[in-house]
Scaffold this motif. Structure first.
Motif, mmCIF file in Angstrom:
data_model
loop_
_atom_site.group_PDB
_atom_site.id
_atom_site.type_symbol
_atom_site.label_atom_id
_atom_site.label_comp_id
_atom_site.label_asym_id
_atom_site.label_seq_id
_atom_site.Cartn_x
_atom_site.Cartn_y
_atom_site.Cartn_z
ATOM 1 N N LYS A 5 0.839 -1.197 0.000
ATOM 2 C CA LYS A 5 0.000 0.000 0.000
ATOM 3 C C LYS A 5 0.877 1.252 0.000
ATOM 4 N N LEU A 9 1.906 4.962 -2.834
ATOM 5 C CA LEU A 9 1.789 6.371 -2.475
ATOM 6 C C LEU A 9 2.915 7.189 -3.082
ATOM 7 N N ASN A 12 5.319 12.626 -1.667
ATOM 8 C CA ASN A 12 4.757 13.695 -0.828
ATOM 9 C C ASN A 12 3.642 13.155 0.063
ATOM 10 N N GLN A 13 2.914 12.138 -0.438
ATOM 11 C CA GLN A 13 1.866 11.518 0.381
ATOM 12 C C GLN A 13 2.485 10.760 1.544
ATOM 13 N N TYR A 16 3.643 13.244 4.096
ATOM 14 C CA TYR A 16 2.521 13.813 4.859
ATOM 15 C C TYR A 16 2.005 12.804 5.889
ATOM 16 N N GLN A 17 1.886 11.542 5.452
ATOM 17 C CA GLN A 17 1.354 10.534 6.372
ATOM 18 C C GLN A 17 2.251 10.344 7.587
ATOM 19 N N PHE A 19 4.262 12.655 8.774
ATOM 20 C CA PHE A 19 4.116 13.932 9.498
ATOM 21 C C PHE A 19 2.849 13.900 10.354
ATOM 22 N N GLN A 20 1.776 13.408 9.748
ATOM 23 C CA GLN A 20 0.474 13.355 10.420
ATOM 24 C C GLN A 20 0.492 12.352 11.557
#
Lengths: 159, 338
Positions: A5, A9, A12-13, A16-17, A19-20
């Protein structure tokens, strides 16, 4: 699966994930397990009390007391669900209130209540087992698989 | 007038004449009960379905708004509104009973600011004299559609949010004494591959940060231009993520001037986990709370960035990521000029 999975991605995704995820409130897994263990155990304790009550007050045996015990537990669940208490217990208990038969009862009963506004046939009738349906389907299916394996082993395995 | 890539400046300064906010019992026990014109004790509102209860709240919000402005509904040219329920039927039924020419708008929980931006844009271009814009949501109707039956006992993770029961409506006009809508930025859909519908704040944070950045860039202003930057319904997780994202992009945003409607609406001790959400959340908190602060003179300029996650139950079950959006609208006290 998780790695596969992630590969799909974009960079950048992925960034971000990550980071989140650092800022995400984590599920208190250990605390949840303890709560689930205690509350789940308490539900089983009540079940045992009911079962013992049926055995000593009526002429049930340990084998036959199961069905009326389950019916009583589901009846209590129905009341708790209808009065809006069960979902509050479940937020604390998690698996502790989902795994026992009361969780199954709650899944059926809450669906039946919720879809009443769409009528008895297309509402209650077709949605009642929306959540509990998969449990029945895969419960029956895995019982079938286990039975086949057992049959094969006992017939040809020589056990 | 278009400014930059994706922003409008409303040089004719459309005014918000009045607002109407309706809430449910859980909101009454919340942090800002004074923000509501009407609070209902009963989640059902004497209706026989959650969806009808939501419709009723929207109707009441529209009626309250008109009553407060002392304007007959025949004078209203358009109603721009939306909600979260399949095909927005509660809004359509409410539009039917109000019999005002109707434009449906859907940006999930960002519908409040999408409708306000569109209304201000039409008014600014003299396409209408009065436009109503509204958004509504109902906790139980939303739970039923997007999650599980209301009474189902499933444990929710700490990142999940509580859908607000209520409706918020605003009347935008050519001229008047209310606060002015001065600019708007239309957001892009952001898809960061997030798939957890129980963490919408974390998914939407990027959309909020992108739209705020675009707004500041298009208008060539600094975040300090605003007394408050208000995000829609990011909750605790999303607020922190978006704040850190903006800081990472060297946007000098201040923590005490960066608030979230989903955190404002409920008290800390209410069992809402990460905070409030739903189409009504940003509508109610903006119109009922922060706009009133602008009217009172406590705030001069605010930027409202409503955030929405545009997924459906179908897209979630098919393991599709959650597409997110944010629209920003700036509201200023009268007498101030850009």
């Amino acid at each position: 699966m998780g790695d596969k999975k992630k590969q799909k991605l974009q960079p950048n995704q992925q960034r971000y994930q990550a980071f989140q995820q650092k800022r995400e409130t984590k599920r208190p897994v250990f605390k949840n397990c303890i709560k689930a263990f205690l509350i789940g155990g308490f539900i089983c304790f009540i079940g045992q009390l009911i079962s013992t009550f049926y055995i000593y007050q009526f002429n049930f045996t340990e084998k036959t007391a199961g069905n009326p015990t389950i019916a009583t537990l589901i009846f209590i669940t129905m009341l708790l669900t209808g009065f809006g208490v069960y979902d509050r217990i479940a937020q604390v208990a998690g698996a502790g209130s989902a795994v026992p038969v009361t969780g199954f009862g709650n899944a059926v009963i809450s669906s039946a209540i919720e879809y009443r506004s769409e009528g008895f046939i297309l509402g209650v009738g077709s949605n009642m087992l929306k959540l509990a349906g998969p449990v029945i389907v895969y419960g029956v299916f895995s019982a079938f698989v286990v039975a086949i394996i057992k049959t094969i082993l006992t017939q040809w395995g020589g056990f | 007038m278009l400014k930059g890539h994706q922003s409008w400046i409303f040089e004719n300064r459309p005014a918000i004449l009045s607002t109407g906010t309706i809430g449910g019992p859980f909101e009454a026990k919340g942090n800002i009960p004074e923000a509501f014109d009407t609070l209902h004790e009963d989640m059902w509102l004497n209706q026989d379905s959650w969806e009808k209860a939501q419709q009723k709240m929207l109707e009441e919000a529209i009626q309250t708004t008109l009553k407060k402005a002392r304007i007959e509904k025949e004078n209203i040219e358009f109603l721009i509104a939306g909600d979260l329920i399949n095909q927005m039927t509660p809004t359509s039924f409410a539009a039917s009973t109000s019999s005002i020419p109707f434009l449906g708008a859907f940006s999930a929980c960002a519908t409040s600011m999408e409708s306000l931006a569109l209304a201000a844009s039409i008014i600014n271009a003299k396409g209408a004299n009065y436009i109503l814009c509204a958004a509504s949501s109902h906790n139980a109707a939303t739970e039923k559609q997007f999650r599980y039956p209301t009474e189902y006992g499933g444990q929710k993770p700490p990142t999940s949010q509580w859908t607000v029961t209520g409706a918020g409506c605003a009347l935008v006009a050519q001229n008047g004494t209310g606060p002015a809508v001065t600019s708007a930025t239309i957001g892009k859909v952001a898809d960061m591959g997030m798939t957890d519908p129980f963490n919408m704040g974390g998914a939407m944070a990027i959309a909020a940060a992108d739209t705020i950045e675009a707004h500041l860039r298009d208008l060539q202003i600094d975040p300090s231009y605003y007394d408050l930057i208000i995000t829609g319904d990011l909750g605790h997780v999303g607020r922190e993520v978006s704040f850190d994202l903006l800081r990472d992009r060297n946007i000098p945003i201040e923590s005490e001037k960066y608030v979230d409607c989903g955190i404002t609406i409920y008290r800390e001790d209410q069992p809402v986990l990460a905070g409030g959400s739903g189409a009504a959340c940003s509508a109610i908190v903006t119109y009922g709370h922060y706009l009133q602060e602008v009217i009172k003179g406590n705030l001069q300029r605010i930027l409202v960035v409503a955030t929405g996650s545009l997924h459906s139950t179908l897209s979630i079950q098919q393991k599709a990521p959650i597409p997110c959006i944010a629209h920003a609208v700036s509201i200023e006290a009268r007498g101030e000029h850009l």
